[in-house]
Write a protein that holds these residues in place. Structure first.
Motif, mmCIF file in Angstrom:
data_model
loop_
_atom_site.group_PDB
_atom_site.id
_atom_site.type_symbol
_atom_site.label_atom_id
_atom_site.label_comp_id
_atom_site.label_asym_id
_atom_site.label_seq_id
_atom_site.Cartn_x
_atom_site.Cartn_y
_atom_site.Cartn_z
ATOM 1 N N LYS A 93 7.792 -9.181 1.952
ATOM 2 C CA LYS A 93 6.937 -9.469 0.996
ATOM 3 C C LYS A 93 7.624 -10.279 -0.095
ATOM 4 O O LYS A 93 7.223 -11.219 -0.677
ATOM 5 C CB LYS A 93 6.334 -8.423 0.500
ATOM 6 N N TYR A 129 0.700 -9.714 0.518
ATOM 7 C CA TYR A 129 0.687 -8.302 0.827
ATOM 8 C C TYR A 129 -0.219 -8.051 2.139
ATOM 9 O O TYR A 129 0.034 -7.489 3.143
ATOM 10 C CB TYR A 129 0.286 -7.279 -0.082
ATOM 11 N N PRO A 130 -1.508 -8.430 2.098
ATOM 12 C CA PRO A 130 -2.429 -8.157 3.162
ATOM 13 C C PRO A 130 -1.844 -8.896 4.496
ATOM 14 O O PRO A 130 -1.830 -8.167 5.423
ATOM 15 C CB PRO A 130 -3.731 -8.819 2.628
ATOM 16 N N ASN A 133 1.247 -6.881 5.836
ATOM 17 C CA ASN A 133 1.141 -5.700 6.470
ATOM 18 C C ASN A 133 0.357 -5.658 7.631
ATOM 19 O O ASN A 133 0.921 -5.077 8.543
ATOM 20 C CB ASN A 133 0.148 -4.947 5.609
ATOM 21 N N VAL A 134 -0.365 -6.828 8.058
ATOM 22 C CA VAL A 134 -1.166 -6.892 9.359
ATOM 23 C C VAL A 134 0.279 -7.728 10.045
ATOM 24 O O VAL A 134 -0.119 -7.267 11.331
ATOM 25 C CB VAL A 134 -2.137 -8.155 8.984
ATOM 26 N N VAL A 164 -6.436 -10.859 8.884
ATOM 27 C CA VAL A 164 -6.493 -10.809 7.382
ATOM 28 C C VAL A 164 -7.744 -11.313 6.895
ATOM 29 O O VAL A 164 -8.568 -10.792 6.212
ATOM 30 C CB VAL A 164 -5.481 -11.609 6.640
ATOM 31 N N HIS A 168 -12.378 -8.573 6.232
ATOM 32 C CA HIS A 168 -13.255 -8.566 4.851
ATOM 33 C C HIS A 168 -14.163 -9.373 4.893
ATOM 34 O O HIS A 168 -14.359 -10.551 5.188
ATOM 35 C CB HIS A 168 -12.293 -8.813 3.703
ATOM 36 N N THR A 174 -10.818 -9.533 0.074
ATOM 37 C CA THR A 174 -9.487 -9.465 0.404
ATOM 38 C C THR A 174 -8.491 -9.303 -0.945
ATOM 39 O O THR A 174 -7.437 -8.862 -0.734
ATOM 40 C CB THR A 174 -9.350 -10.964 1.075
ATOM 41 N N VAL A 177 -8.175 -5.848 -1.844
ATOM 42 C CA VAL A 177 -7.068 -5.069 -1.055
ATOM 43 C C VAL A 177 -5.645 -5.400 -1.302
ATOM 44 O O VAL A 177 -4.869 -4.863 -1.274
ATOM 45 C CB VAL A 177 -7.456 -5.344 0.426
ATOM 46 N N GLY A 178 -5.601 -6.718 -1.429
ATOM 47 C CA GLY A 178 -4.256 -7.139 -2.053
ATOM 48 C C GLY A 178 -3.527 -6.529 -3.250
ATOM 49 O O GLY A 178 -2.510 -6.235 -3.378
ATOM 50 N N GLN A 181 -2.843 -2.946 -2.621
ATOM 51 C CA GLN A 181 -1.693 -2.649 -1.977
ATOM 52 C C GLN A 181 -0.082 -3.309 -2.888
ATOM 53 O O GLN A 181 0.769 -2.411 -2.861
ATOM 54 C CB GLN A 181 -1.701 -3.712 -0.468
#
Length: 271
Positions: A93, A129-130, A133-134, A164, A168, A174, A177-178, A181
């Motif tokens: 990241k 970040y989203p 992670n995916v 991603v 959502h 989205t 969520v970001g 996280q």
């Protein structure tokens, strides 16, 4: 300067390419291959870091000295695209964030004023970040075996972006969520809790392992001079201790390091 930047670009890009192809590049790498390559990984990481140096030097020329030569501009754009591309491939990241942060800082210094783009920097982790992670999840689910090929790398990147945006119902969801996280990642207490909740935190460190007092000069002394140099893979050990696969690293943090090695008194005295 343009020629020097080009040399840095070739060395850095070439090394990153070798790391990627050999399964030695960050989260896209093979855990077993990485574990067996600690003796020379610091040299590869150093040479790969020359890609960032090429971006730094060429950005100073383009933004600071207003160089109009086509060659230095080509080096700059190749360095930028390569840095962003390898940042996505790495799954780290901080890599992509660092690239844009570097450009904004150079631009601000060159123009003697803070660029308004600085206000956008906090939003970068929210967007990254989203995806990260995916992407890591897809690597762990089987894509890592083929990620060192162009077809395999393209497949996992495309799948990750698709998941991603399809996961959502709206852009705001989205972003939410970001944001969650990002704030979770920035909270050190969560990582300290992982260490404290271990049945035996001291088990993370064995005889001959890196100690806190060795940290200031650990990265400065090469292994051929320090024959028994410890392998700094405590983040990997912490991940395994949680019952997770050895494909990512958790951050023990400075507080967690002190607690696992010296207990509560170590935290009090060390901080």
């Amino acid at each position: 300067v343009a020629f020097m930047s080009a040399i840095l670009l070739v060395l850095g890009f070439g090394t990153r390419l070798v790391q990627w192809k050999a399964g030695l590049y960050s989260y896209a790498g093979d855990a077993e291959v990485l574990a067996s390559s600690f003796a020379f990984m610091q040299w590869l990481n150093y040479l790969g870091g020359l890609l960032d140096a090429a971006l730094l030097v060429s950005a100073i020329e383009v933004f600071g000295k207003r160089s109009t030569g086509p060659f230095i501009k080509i080096v700059f754009w190749l360095s930028l695209v390569s840095s962003v591309g390898f940042g996505l491939i790495s799954g780290m990241k901080g890599t992509a964030v660092t690239t844009f942060f570097l450009l904004v800082i150079i631009y601000s210094i060159a123009n003697a004023r803070i660029s308004r783009l600085v206000l956008l920097l906090p939003l970068l982790p929210v967007m990254i970040y989203p995806f990260s992670n995916v992407y890591r999840s897809n690597l762990n689910s089987g894509y890592r075996a083929q990620v060192n090929t162009i077809e395999g790398q393209w497949a996992v990147l495309a799948k990750s972006f698709e998941e991603v945006f399809n996961a959502h119902t709206s852009e705001s969801e989205t972003a939410e969520v970001g944001f969650d996280q990002t704030t979770s990642r920035l909270s050190l207490l969560g990582y300290v809790r992982l260490v404290v909740n271990l049945p035996d935190p001291s088990a993370l460190y064995g005889r001959g392992d890196l100690r806190i007092w060795q940290a200031p000069f650990y990265t400065l002394v090469p292994r051929f001079l320090w024959r028994d140099k410890p392998v700094n893979n405590y983040g990997l050990r912490l991940t395994v201790a949680q019952g997770k696969p050895a494909t990512s690293w958790s951050a023990p943090t400075s507080i967690g390091d002190l607690y696992s090695q010296y207990g509560k008194s170590g935290v009090v005295l060390g901080m």
